[in-house]
Design a protein around this motif. Structure first.
Motif, mmCIF file in Angstrom:
data_model
loop_
_atom_site.group_PDB
_atom_site.id
_atom_site.type_symbol
_atom_site.label_atom_id
_atom_site.label_comp_id
_atom_site.label_asym_id
_atom_site.label_seq_id
_atom_site.Cartn_x
_atom_site.Cartn_y
_atom_site.Cartn_z
ATOM 1 N N ARG A 16 -4.615 -0.061 1.580
ATOM 2 C CA ARG A 16 -5.169 -1.416 1.362
ATOM 3 C C ARG A 16 -4.910 -1.810 -0.073
ATOM 4 N NH1 ARG A 16 -10.734 -3.145 0.373
ATOM 5 N NH2 ARG A 16 -11.179 -0.941 0.125
ATOM 6 N N ILE A 17 -4.481 -3.047 -0.264
ATOM 7 C CA ILE A 17 -4.196 -3.564 -1.609
ATOM 8 C C ILE A 17 -4.771 -4.979 -1.733
ATOM 9 C CG2 ILE A 17 -2.131 -2.133 -1.914
ATOM 10 C CD1 ILE A 17 -1.465 -5.717 -1.553
ATOM 11 N N TRP A 18 -4.923 -5.406 -2.991
ATOM 12 C CA TRP A 18 -5.329 -6.773 -3.314
ATOM 13 C C TRP A 18 -4.091 -7.432 -3.892
ATOM 14 C CZ3 TRP A 18 -6.804 -9.782 -7.806
ATOM 15 C CH2 TRP A 18 -7.649 -10.864 -7.505
ATOM 16 N N ASP A 19 -3.497 -8.334 -3.149
ATOM 17 C CA ASP A 19 -2.198 -8.919 -3.470
ATOM 18 C C ASP A 19 -2.385 -10.255 -4.182
ATOM 19 O OD1 ASP A 19 0.660 -8.122 -2.656
ATOM 20 O OD2 ASP A 19 0.631 -10.297 -2.342
ATOM 21 N N VAL A 20 -1.630 -10.466 -5.255
ATOM 22 C CA VAL A 20 -1.775 -11.669 -6.083
ATOM 23 C C VAL A 20 -0.429 -12.377 -6.209
ATOM 24 C CG1 VAL A 20 -2.379 -12.561 -8.375
ATOM 25 C CG2 VAL A 20 -3.623 -10.605 -7.425
ATOM 26 N N VAL A 21 -0.458 -13.697 -6.039
ATOM 27 C CA VAL A 21 0.718 -14.542 -6.231
ATOM 28 C C VAL A 21 0.357 -15.616 -7.248
ATOM 29 C CG1 VAL A 21 2.336 -16.138 -5.122
ATOM 30 C CG2 VAL A 21 1.508 -14.114 -3.875
ATOM 31 N N THR A 37 -6.418 -9.699 0.506
ATOM 32 C CA THR A 37 -6.381 -8.276 0.812
ATOM 33 C C THR A 37 -5.376 -8.063 1.930
ATOM 34 O OG1 THR A 37 -8.675 -7.942 0.147
ATOM 35 C CG2 THR A 37 -7.724 -6.288 1.610
ATOM 36 N N LEU A 38 -4.405 -7.202 1.664
ATOM 37 C CA LEU A 38 -3.441 -6.806 2.686
ATOM 38 C C LEU A 38 -3.715 -5.351 3.014
ATOM 39 C CD1 LEU A 38 -0.093 -8.282 1.278
ATOM 40 C CD2 LEU A 38 -1.782 -9.393 2.740
ATOM 41 N N SER A 39 -3.646 -5.013 4.283
ATOM 42 C CA SER A 39 -3.901 -3.632 4.676
ATOM 43 C C SER A 39 -3.090 -3.287 5.913
ATOM 44 C CB SER A 39 -5.390 -3.418 4.959
ATOM 45 O OG SER A 39 -5.781 -4.119 6.124
ATOM 46 N N ALA A 40 -2.958 -1.993 6.146
ATOM 47 C CA ALA A 40 -2.319 -1.548 7.381
ATOM 48 C C ALA A 40 -3.133 -2.036 8.569
ATOM 49 C CB ALA A 40 -2.194 -0.034 7.378
ATOM 50 N N LEU A 52 -6.314 -0.596 -3.594
ATOM 51 C CA LEU A 52 -7.722 -0.427 -3.260
ATOM 52 C C LEU A 52 -7.992 0.883 -2.521
ATOM 53 C CD1 LEU A 52 -8.465 -4.074 -2.053
ATOM 54 C CD2 LEU A 52 -8.800 -3.098 -4.348
ATOM 55 N N GLU A 53 -6.948 1.496 -1.962
ATOM 56 C CA GLU A 53 -7.046 2.809 -1.311
ATOM 57 C C GLU A 53 -5.891 3.664 -1.793
ATOM 58 O OE1 GLU A 53 -7.107 2.682 2.981
ATOM 59 O OE2 GLU A 53 -8.796 1.289 3.002
ATOM 60 N N SER A 109 7.299 0.643 -1.366
ATOM 61 C CA SER A 109 6.698 1.320 -2.513
ATOM 62 C C SER A 109 5.484 2.117 -2.067
ATOM 63 C CB SER A 109 6.297 0.316 -3.608
ATOM 64 O OG SER A 109 5.189 -0.458 -3.190
ATOM 65 N N LEU A 110 5.239 3.205 -2.763
ATOM 66 C CA LEU A 110 4.044 4.018 -2.588
ATOM 67 C C LEU A 110 3.325 4.028 -3.920
ATOM 68 C CD1 LEU A 110 2.202 6.237 -1.291
ATOM 69 C CD2 LEU A 110 3.880 7.901 -2.116
ATOM 70 N N THR A 111 2.042 3.682 -3.922
ATOM 71 C CA THR A 111 1.243 3.739 -5.135
ATOM 72 C C THR A 111 0.050 4.629 -4.835
ATOM 73 O OG1 THR A 111 1.947 1.484 -5.642
ATOM 74 C CG2 THR A 111 0.145 2.395 -6.955
#
Length: 181
Positions: free
Chosen positions: A78-83, A100-103, A122-123, A48-50
């Motif tokens: 960079r994203i803030w991932d929630v489970v 936080t997951l990021s490249a 986040l980016e 996915s691309l956001t």
């Protein structure tokens, strides 16, 4: 691999092999993840691309018997991932965990069946890679409202750019007993 506050949710930190040319990272290895995958196999890979900072996707899951284990990784941005654990009888039932997951950090989350998943960007132009152990089944899809008061998720940014589908997810009710196989 390391455990998190959610029963069965694992964090895998992957090293990049760097040299003067750049870097190399293994994105998936069935042998290394065999203790988590068990008899499961990866049957679908999605990306996915956001684009917009603050956008939220989720919280999504598939109902049993089409529930899926997901392996998720941010491959750009960079994203803030929630489970969120929705499994009846789980020691972490209705708890949530965020990372936080990021490249850059190359972190992978292994999300067990019965958990809802979502993230906030986040980016701008962040991309996610998803590996699934079950095929997508529209009749089995489910979701939980991102701002459900029962969960009280503390999103790091003001939430924006929700899809029409994600705006319609229900909140959990006081009689929600959880998902079960």
């Amino acid at each position: 691999m390391s455990a998190t506050s959610i029963d069965g949710l694992m964090r895998v930190d992957c090293d990049a092999h760097r040299d003067v040319r750049g870097a190399f990272t293994r994105l998936f290895c069935a042998d290394e993840l065999a203790p988590l995958l068990g008899e499961r196999r990866i049957v679908q890979i999605n990306q996915s691309l956001t684009r917009q900072v603050g956008a939220v996707r989720g919280l999504h899951f598939q109902h049993f018997p089409r529930a899926e284990m997901k392996l998720v990784r941010c491959i750009r941005g960079r994203i803030w991932d929630v489970v969120v654990d929705l499994r009846r009888g789980s020691s972490s039932f209705l708890c949530w965990h965020a990372e936080t997951l990021s490249a850059e950090n190359r972190r992978l989350l292994v999300i067990p069946e019965g958990c809802a998943h979502g993230f906030q960007v986040l980016e701008e132009d962040s991309e996610m890679l998803y590996l699934h152990t079950e095929f997508y089944c529209p009749d089995a899809e489910g979701g939980v409202c991102h701002d459900d008061p029962a969960l009280a998720i503390e999103w790091p940014l003001p939430v924006r750019d929700l899809s029409a589908r994600d705006r319609k997810h229900p909140s959990l009710t006081s009689d929600f007993i959880g998902l079960a196989p």
